[in-house]
Design a protein around this motif. Structure first.
Motif, PDB file in Angstrom:
ATOM      1  N   LEU A 162       8.273  18.942  56.514  1.00 17.69           N
ATOM      2  CA  LEU A 162       7.100  19.565  55.907  1.00 17.69           C
ATOM      3  C   LEU A 162       7.489  20.817  55.149  1.00 17.69           C
ATOM      4  CD1 LEU A 162       4.449  19.350  58.762  1.00 17.69           C
ATOM      5  CD2 LEU A 162       4.535  17.994  56.682  1.00 17.69           C
ATOM      6  N   ASP A 163       6.883  20.984  53.990  1.00 18.91           N
ATOM      7  CA  ASP A 163       7.065  22.211  53.213  1.00 18.91           C
ATOM      8  C   ASP A 163       5.974  23.179  53.653  1.00 18.91           C
ATOM      9  OD1 ASP A 163       7.244  24.238  51.374  1.00 18.91           O
ATOM     10  OD2 ASP A 163       7.126  22.939  49.621  1.00 18.91           O
ATOM     11  N   ASN A 164       6.371  24.341  54.172  1.00 18.87           N
ATOM     12  CA  ASN A 164       5.405  25.297  54.700  1.00 18.87           C
ATOM     13  C   ASN A 164       4.405  25.750  53.645  1.00 18.87           C
ATOM     14  OD1 ASN A 164       6.410  25.184  57.272  1.00 18.87           O
ATOM     15  ND2 ASN A 164       7.712  26.970  57.034  1.00 18.87           N
ATOM     16  N   ALA A 165       4.834  25.961  52.398  1.00 24.43           N
ATOM     17  CA  ALA A 165       3.917  26.408  51.346  1.00 24.43           C
ATOM     18  C   ALA A 165       2.869  25.337  51.076  1.00 24.43           C
ATOM     19  CB  ALA A 165       4.687  26.748  50.073  1.00 24.43           C
ATOM     20  N   ASP A 166       3.288  24.075  51.019  1.00 20.42           N
ATOM     21  CA  ASP A 166       2.327  22.996  50.771  1.00 20.42           C
ATOM     22  C   ASP A 166       1.380  22.809  51.949  1.00 20.42           C
ATOM     23  OD1 ASP A 166       3.068  22.238  48.147  1.00 20.42           O
ATOM     24  OD2 ASP A 166       4.798  21.152  48.938  1.00 20.42           O
TER      25      ASP A 166
END
Length: 128
Positions: A2-6
């Protein structure tokens, strides 16, 4: 992975859209007579009250789904500016009885929508 920003953008979208959608659902169930009255008291055509369905139902759904998120957020910004001007303008510089800003909820909706205009939907969205 998972991309934290997304993931953060998704959480912001779900929070803004979900909380505002409750207001839209309430208007679907109970009508928009209050808004019509506010418009009439300001000398504006009451037909404009139907725009609240766009600002509090359609736009939040767009934001939740990530479909044309920036446009949905822009509609929410416009909706909140109109709501503040028509109903809450006298509270702009006041505190609530518990010490918070009297317009915390309206401010949350307005400024979170502004943030989404700049951030965009992130990766987790409908394809558009």
């Amino acid at each position: 992975m998972l991309d934290n920003a997304d993931l953060g953008k998704l959480i912001v979208r779900l929070t803004l859209g979900g909380l505002l959608l409750f207001h839209g659902i309430a208007k679907l169930l109970n009508g928009i007579g209050f808004i019509e009255g506010q418009l009439a008291s300001h000398g504006l055509p009451t037909i404009l009250a139907y725009g609240v369905y766009i600002g509090e139902v359609i736009a939040p759904l767009m934001v939740i789904l990530g479909y044309q998120t920036r446009i949905g957020a822009l509609i929410i910004v416009f909706n909140m500016i109109v709501a503040i001007a028509l109903v809450h303008g006298h509270q702009l510089l006041t505190l609530s009885s518990n010490g918070g800003w009297a317009l915390e909820l309206q401010g949350f909706f307005l400024f979170t929508a502004v943030a989404l205009i700049f951030l965009g939907p992130g990766r987790y969205k409908l394809k558009n």
